[in-house]
Design a protein around this motif. Sequence first.
Motif, PDB file in Angstrom:
ATOM      1  N   VAL A  66     -15.653   2.920 -16.942  1.00 38.91           N
ATOM      2  CA  VAL A  66     -16.512   4.108 -16.914  1.00 38.91           C
ATOM      3  C   VAL A  66     -17.986   3.781 -17.132  1.00 38.91           C
ATOM      4  CG1 VAL A  66     -14.627   5.586 -17.708  1.00 38.91           C
ATOM      5  CG2 VAL A  66     -16.182   4.600 -19.392  1.00 38.91           C
ATOM      6  N   GLN A  67     -18.318   2.498 -17.191  1.00 36.43           N
ATOM      7  CA  GLN A  67     -19.692   2.166 -17.564  1.00 36.43           C
ATOM      8  C   GLN A  67     -20.095   0.785 -17.072  1.00 36.43           C
ATOM      9  OE1 GLN A  67     -20.505   2.918 -21.764  1.00 36.43           O
ATOM     10  NE2 GLN A  67     -21.978   1.246 -21.798  1.00 36.43           N
ATOM     11  N   ASP A  68     -21.226   0.700 -16.374  1.00 32.18           N
ATOM     12  CA  ASP A  68     -21.915  -0.558 -16.070  1.00 32.18           C
ATOM     13  C   ASP A  68     -21.075  -1.555 -15.280  1.00 32.18           C
ATOM     14  OD1 ASP A  68     -24.097   0.420 -17.456  1.00 32.18           O
ATOM     15  OD2 ASP A  68     -23.494  -0.506 -19.351  1.00 32.18           O
TER      16      ASP A  68
ATOM     17  N   PRO B 204     -18.699   3.874 -10.872  1.00 29.28           N
ATOM     18  CA  PRO B 204     -19.080   5.149 -10.246  1.00 29.28           C
ATOM     19  C   PRO B 204     -17.894   5.892  -9.639  1.00 29.28           C
ATOM     20  CG  PRO B 204     -20.710   3.474  -9.720  1.00 29.28           C
ATOM     21  CD  PRO B 204     -19.573   2.764 -10.404  1.00 29.28           C
ATOM     22  N   GLY B 205     -16.938   5.172  -9.053  1.00 31.91           N
ATOM     23  CA  GLY B 205     -15.760   5.824  -8.486  1.00 31.91           C
ATOM     24  C   GLY B 205     -14.893   6.456  -9.559  1.00 31.91           C
ATOM     25  N   VAL B 206     -14.692   5.737 -10.657  1.00 28.86           N
ATOM     26  CA  VAL B 206     -13.909   6.284 -11.765  1.00 28.86           C
ATOM     27  C   VAL B 206     -14.639   7.462 -12.391  1.00 28.86           C
ATOM     28  CG1 VAL B 206     -12.888   5.782 -14.020  1.00 28.86           C
ATOM     29  CG2 VAL B 206     -12.818   4.044 -12.208  1.00 28.86           C
ATOM     30  N   ASP B 207     -15.963   7.332 -12.586  1.00 28.53           N
ATOM     31  CA  ASP B 207     -16.747   8.414 -13.172  1.00 28.53           C
ATOM     32  C   ASP B 207     -16.619   9.695 -12.345  1.00 28.53           C
ATOM     33  OD1 ASP B 207     -17.554   6.603 -15.055  1.00 28.53           O
ATOM     34  OD2 ASP B 207     -19.550   6.295 -14.216  1.00 28.53           O
ATOM     35  N   ALA B 208     -16.645   9.551 -11.021  1.00 28.52           N
ATOM     36  CA  ALA B 208     -16.538  10.726 -10.159  1.00 28.52           C
ATOM     37  C   ALA B 208     -15.188  11.413 -10.343  1.00 28.52           C
ATOM     38  CB  ALA B 208     -16.738  10.323  -8.700  1.00 28.52           C
TER      39      ALA B 208
ATOM     40  N   TYR C 101      -8.577  -2.816  -9.244  1.00 29.84           N
ATOM     41  CA  TYR C 101      -8.499  -2.254 -10.582  1.00 29.84           C
ATOM     42  C   TYR C 101      -9.120  -0.866 -10.630  1.00 29.84           C
ATOM     43  CZ  TYR C 101      -9.914  -1.230 -15.357  1.00 29.84           C
ATOM     44  OH  TYR C 101     -10.133  -0.586 -16.553  1.00 29.84           O
ATOM     45  N   GLY C 102     -10.347  -0.728 -10.103  1.00 30.13           N
ATOM     46  CA  GLY C 102     -11.013   0.570 -10.121  1.00 30.13           C
ATOM     47  C   GLY C 102     -10.197   1.632  -9.414  1.00 30.13           C
ATOM     48  N   GLU C 103      -9.618   1.285  -8.267  1.00 29.98           N
ATOM     49  CA  GLU C 103      -8.796   2.251  -7.530  1.00 29.98           C
ATOM     50  C   GLU C 103      -7.558   2.648  -8.325  1.00 29.98           C
ATOM     51  OE1 GLU C 103      -9.982   0.877  -2.960  1.00 29.98           O
ATOM     52  OE2 GLU C 103      -8.074   0.231  -3.849  1.00 29.98           O
ATOM     53  N   SER C 104      -6.990   1.710  -9.088  1.00 24.25           N
ATOM     54  CA  SER C 104      -5.793   2.034  -9.858  1.00 24.25           C
ATOM     55  C   SER C 104      -6.104   3.010 -10.992  1.00 24.25           C
ATOM     56  CB  SER C 104      -5.147   0.754 -10.412  1.00 24.25           C
ATOM     57  OG  SER C 104      -5.912   0.199 -11.484  1.00 24.25           O
ATOM     58  N   ILE C 105      -7.268   2.859 -11.642  1.00 23.75           N
ATOM     59  CA  ILE C 105      -7.662   3.808 -12.686  1.00 23.75           C
ATOM     60  C   ILE C 105      -7.959   5.178 -12.068  1.00 23.75           C
ATOM     61  CG2 ILE C 105      -9.378   4.342 -14.448  1.00 23.75           C
ATOM     62  CD1 ILE C 105      -7.498   2.140 -15.310  1.00 23.75           C
ATOM     63  N   GLU C 106      -8.638   5.193 -10.921  1.00 24.76           N
ATOM     64  CA  GLU C 106      -8.876   6.462 -10.233  1.00 24.76           C
ATOM     65  C   GLU C 106      -7.551   7.160  -9.935  1.00 24.76           C
ATOM     66  OE1 GLU C 106     -11.394   6.167  -6.781  1.00 24.76           O
ATOM     67  OE2 GLU C 106     -12.587   4.572  -7.709  1.00 24.76           O
ATOM     68  N   TYR C 107      -6.569   6.401  -9.467  1.00 24.39           N
ATOM     69  CA  TYR C 107      -5.264   6.990  -9.141  1.00 24.39           C
ATOM     70  C   TYR C 107      -4.601   7.582 -10.386  1.00 24.39           C
ATOM     71  CZ  TYR C 107      -0.216   7.164  -8.545  1.00 24.39           C
ATOM     72  OH  TYR C 107       1.091   7.577  -8.567  1.00 24.39           O
ATOM     73  N   THR C 108      -4.540   6.814 -11.465  1.00 21.70           N
ATOM     74  CA  THR C 108      -3.837   7.274 -12.657  1.00 21.70           C
ATOM     75  C   THR C 108      -4.514   8.488 -13.278  1.00 21.70           C
ATOM     76  OG1 THR C 108      -2.904   5.098 -13.152  1.00 21.70           O
ATOM     77  CG2 THR C 108      -3.137   6.633 -14.991  1.00 21.70           C
TER      78      THR C 108
END
Length: 375
Positions: free
Chosen positions: A90-92, A97-101, A282-289
Amino acid sequence: GTAARHRRAVLGLGVVLVLAGLARVGSTDATALAYDEVAQVRADLADRRTFGREIAADPYADAPAARLLRGLQGKDVLVVFVESYGRVAVQDSTFSPGVDAVLDDGSRRLRRAGWQARSAFLTSPTFGAASWLAHSTLQSGLWVDSQRRYEQLLGSDRLTLTSAFADAGWRTVFDVPANTRDWPEGQDFYGFDRLYDSRSVGYAGPQFGYAPMPDQFTLAAFQRLELDPADHPPVFGEIDLVSSHHPWAPSPLPVPWDRVGDGSVFDDAPTQPGSSDVQVLYGESIEYTMGTLVSWLEQQPDPDLVLLVLGDHQPHSYVTGPNPGHDVPVSLVARDPAVLRRIADWGWQPGIHPSPRAPVWPMAAVRDRFLRAFG
């Protein structure tokens, strides 16, 4: 454990090791190794005594169970661990940015559905792996940052969040889809009445990387098995969402919740990554969950459901880069405004997206702060 039972033998062994190292002419490496081994044994013995005192010094050990959790009477309470969900998500980072959205959109959607949320960060005792150290730290209110401490804790009768809820009349359930064999400690130490794993939830779909089943199925199965039955007793559950566990694979596209069924609806979804960029995966997996969790809450009929959602640890350093710290996001989510009023003095931020300025607690502080807020 052997060292603790045979301290004289350990000290004698230390002398032998040191002498053996000194006897090897010119072998300063052997001498240094022997010295380090003896020093480590002494440190482990001292830490065992210190940790034993911390386990025993429990301010809630003798508190009446009914008083500990009276602020949550009649509510279903879930602790939801999101695998490898760290501050870096969620940071830096290039993928934050994808997860934040997803989180910002999720905060808005939850508000529209009648939910309120407050978020912050917790400092995990582990990094990159060893999730059980984070689970036991949160549950026990103790800093469990080594396998030795973990095993010592499991041999004690320390009050856990689960055992507190069980003593107060909740049905206690652990849903850990990654497990493939029995886990007796779940009942013997934590106090779970029922444990679900990969063998007992009726999944008939494909495996996605490490995850034996996608998180959408895990949540749908938990609702079917524990929350949907009419007149079910209040449930306290720990749920592990593991679609974001390395090695990362593509997550299936969400399906309508009434079509999840036994998971065979995911049969045609790709299960192998199409990219070698682990940060992207990794980022896509957090967005999914996190997107799946928000979607599940939107269609959740239970007005008395309360969730504590948090990461267990940061992902591996090949995702985070050097020196990222051990912080993980945490959110408390509920429909009942009275639940949020009880944590007003925590200073957590609105929504499910903590900003860089959000409060940071050690993960070991959660148990006592939780019992104090709702007791």
